[in-house]
Design an enzyme around this catalytic site. Structure first.
Site, PDB file in Angstrom:
ATOM      1  N   GLU A   1      21.051   7.839  67.829  1.00 52.41           N
ATOM      2  CA  GLU A   1      19.732   6.639  68.274  1.00 52.41           C
ATOM      3  C   GLU A   1      19.326   5.484  67.191  1.00 52.41           C
ATOM      4  OE1 GLU A   1      15.467   8.979  68.332  1.00 52.41           O
ATOM      5  OE2 GLU A   1      14.548   8.015  67.089  1.00 52.41           O
TER       6      GLU A   1
ATOM      7  N   SER B   1      25.142  12.107  70.940  1.00 55.93           N
ATOM      8  CA  SER B   1      23.893  10.606  70.997  1.00 55.93           C
ATOM      9  C   SER B   1      23.193  10.019  70.383  1.00 55.93           C
ATOM     10  CB  SER B   1      23.462  10.887  72.154  1.00 55.93           C
ATOM     11  OG  SER B   1      22.864  12.090  72.120  1.00 55.93           O
TER      12      SER B   1
ATOM     13  N   TYR C   1      10.256  20.148  70.001  1.00 49.96           N
ATOM     14  CA  TYR C   1       9.641  20.274  68.751  1.00 49.96           C
ATOM     15  C   TYR C   1      10.079  21.979  68.242  1.00 49.96           C
ATOM     16  CZ  TYR C   1       7.223  15.682  69.312  1.00 49.96           C
ATOM     17  OH  TYR C   1       7.042  14.299  69.325  1.00 49.96           O
TER      18      TYR C   1
ATOM     19  N   PHE D   1       8.441  11.245  57.424  1.00 50.56           N
ATOM     20  CA  PHE D   1       8.996  11.381  58.867  1.00 50.56           C
ATOM     21  C   PHE D   1       8.470  12.589  58.989  1.00 50.56           C
ATOM     22  CE2 PHE D   1      12.939   8.128  58.664  1.00 50.56           C
ATOM     23  CZ  PHE D   1      11.139   7.160  58.403  1.00 50.56           C
TER      24      PHE D   1
ATOM     25  N   ARG E   1      21.533   2.857  60.697  1.00 46.98           N
ATOM     26  CA  ARG E   1      23.379   3.130  59.777  1.00 46.98           C
ATOM     27  C   ARG E   1      24.560   4.510  59.995  1.00 46.98           C
ATOM     28  NH1 ARG E   1      22.791  -1.122  55.578  1.00 46.98           N
ATOM     29  NH2 ARG E   1      24.113   0.568  54.434  1.00 46.98           N
TER      30      ARG E   1
ATOM     31  N   THR F   1      13.869   2.781  69.895  1.00 45.47           N
ATOM     32  CA  THR F   1      12.856   3.831  69.850  1.00 45.47           C
ATOM     33  C   THR F   1      12.161   2.743  70.656  1.00 45.47           C
ATOM     34  OG1 THR F   1      12.733   3.006  67.016  1.00 45.47           O
ATOM     35  CG2 THR F   1      13.443   5.626  68.171  1.00 45.47           C
ATOM     36  N   TYR F   2      10.391   3.108  70.729  1.00 45.10           N
ATOM     37  CA  TYR F   2       9.497   2.267  70.715  1.00 45.10           C
ATOM     38  C   TYR F   2       8.524   2.296  69.836  1.00 45.10           C
ATOM     39  CZ  TYR F   2       6.755   0.381  74.627  1.00 45.10           C
ATOM     40  OH  TYR F   2       5.893  -0.441  75.505  1.00 45.10           O
TER      41      TYR F   2
ATOM     42  N   HIS G   1      22.443  14.721  68.631  1.00 43.50           N
ATOM     43  CA  HIS G   1      21.904  13.528  68.984  1.00 43.50           C
ATOM     44  C   HIS G   1      21.596  13.598  67.123  1.00 43.50           C
ATOM     45  CE1 HIS G   1      19.601  10.434  70.668  1.00 43.50           C
ATOM     46  NE2 HIS G   1      18.363  11.019  69.816  1.00 43.50           N
TER      47      HIS G   1
ATOM     48  N   ALA H   1      -0.115  20.791  68.302  1.00 41.58           N
ATOM     49  CA  ALA H   1      -0.343  21.936  69.333  1.00 41.58           C
ATOM     50  C   ALA H   1      -1.067  22.835  69.065  1.00 41.58           C
ATOM     51  CB  ALA H   1       1.331  22.470  69.345  1.00 41.58           C
TER      52      ALA H   1
ATOM     53  N   GLY I   1       3.484   9.753  72.956  1.00 40.86           N
ATOM     54  CA  GLY I   1       4.018   8.215  71.748  1.00 40.86           C
ATOM     55  C   GLY I   1       2.673   8.653  70.801  1.00 40.86           C
ATOM     56  N   ASP I   2       2.404   8.042  69.606  1.00 43.17           N
ATOM     57  CA  ASP I   2       1.516   8.573  68.711  1.00 43.17           C
ATOM     58  C   ASP I   2       0.877   7.017  68.661  1.00 43.17           C
ATOM     59  OD1 ASP I   2       3.665  10.287  67.177  1.00 43.17           O
ATOM     60  OD2 ASP I   2       4.543   9.004  66.618  1.00 43.17           O
TER      61      ASP I   2
END
Length: 313
Positions: free
Chosen positions: A32, A30, A162, A233, A289, A63-64, A283, A169, A123-124
């Site tokens: 993203e 898959s 994660y 990232f 790209r 993504t959002y 994924h 966490a 979400g961040d």
């Protein structure tokens, strides 16, 4: 992790034979993407979608942005993919700075557009470094969001995992407990943040299984061609970048073709080792790209298939 006899034979083949010789082509993938900001970026994105579509991905996700900053662009991209390609499009959806009513409305719009897959995330915060604060009338967590979506429509829902623990966490064990809550709320699978050592994924998969998680955990793969960007990232999601990766990219700032080859080699080798350990779904974080992801999928034994051409926009 205890490997089956078939997996042990596969691992032996991976070390004794050419790395990619005679793979069965049974891996699934898959991809993203992120929503484009300009017409030129949209052209680049669409080229990537059309290049990767012949690999028959299980789904592609969009993504959002933090705080819902890309809400309209995410919706437009997801619905266009769903409308104009044979691909199954998954929309990212977060809890940040939105009421339950607003999120439910977005979910209803996706369902009406034929979108059946949601990647549900807490979400961040819109400002980096700030603590997450739930909207007073909103969903308080990703698990809460999953439950709300499942009550709204029978979505197929993916959530985030994660392998090196979420930066917020208290421990990996606490993070796995949170993952279990999300899956128990109705999610079908977890997709991990990227990592750079197969053992990181295998240890996490074993720990999740020990915690009673039996849903699919899909490794997220980030082919790296820009170490500085990747370091940014990684800082956001708690992933460790090994020092050897920096050394491999030294001296390649002005050699984009060489960077691509190095990046593909690093990611492909990790995918091959994951495959030897029984992984059959990958994924890819494409960054819009196609080249690196396509090359790695080809090495894993996938071959492009004819697909229906996209309709004119």
């Amino acid at each position: 992790m205890i490997l089956s006899l078939d997996q042990l034979n596969e691992a032996r083949t991976a070390t004794d034979a050419p790395l990619y010789a005679d793979l069965a082509g049974d891996a699934e993938v898959s991809f993203e993407f992120f929503p484009p900001k300009t017409a030129k970026m949209e052209e680049v994105l669409w080229d990537a979608v059309q290049t990767l579509a012949p690999l028959a991905p299980r789904f592609v996700s969009v993504t959002y942005g933090a705080g819902g900053s890309t809400r309209e662009r995410t919706h437009a991209t997801v619905t266009r993919i769903q409308r104009e390609t044979p691909l199954s499009a998954a929309a990212h959806l977060t809890c940040v700075e939105a009421s339950r009513g607003e999120i439910d409305e977005i979910a209803d719009e996706y369902w009406a557009a034929g979108v059946r897959h949601i990647v549900a995330l807490r979400g961040d915060p819109p400002v980096a470094g700030e603590a997450f604060r739930p909207h007073p009338d909103g969903y308080a967590s990703a698990a809460d969001l999953v439950a709300g979506l499942r009550a709204r429509h029978p979505f197929d829902i993916s959530v985030a995992a994660y392998p090196e623990a979420h930066p917020e966490a208290a421990s990996l064990a606490h993070d796995i407990d949170n993952l279990k809550r999300k899956l128990d709320a109705g999610a079908s699978r977890a997709i991990t943040q990227f990592f750079f050592a197969p053992e990181t994924f295998f240890r996490f998969r074993d720990a999740a299984a020990a915690a009673g998680i039996d849903q699919e955990i899909v490794p997220g793969i980030l082919p790296v061609s820009n170490v500085a960007q990747t370091r940014k990232f990684a800082g956001m999601c708690g992933a460790e970048i090994p020092s050897w990766m920096d050394r491999l990219f030294e001296g390649l700032d002005d050699q984009p073709a060489a960077r691509q080859l190095v990046a593909a080699t690093i990611a492909a080798e990790m995918c091959r080792r994951l495959y030897a350990g029984g992984v059959r779904h990958f994924h890819f974080y494409t960054l819009n790209r196609a080249e690196l992801s396509f090359a790695i999928c080809h090495l894993l034994g996938l071959r492009a298939r004819p697909v229906a051409k996209a309709a004119a926009a």
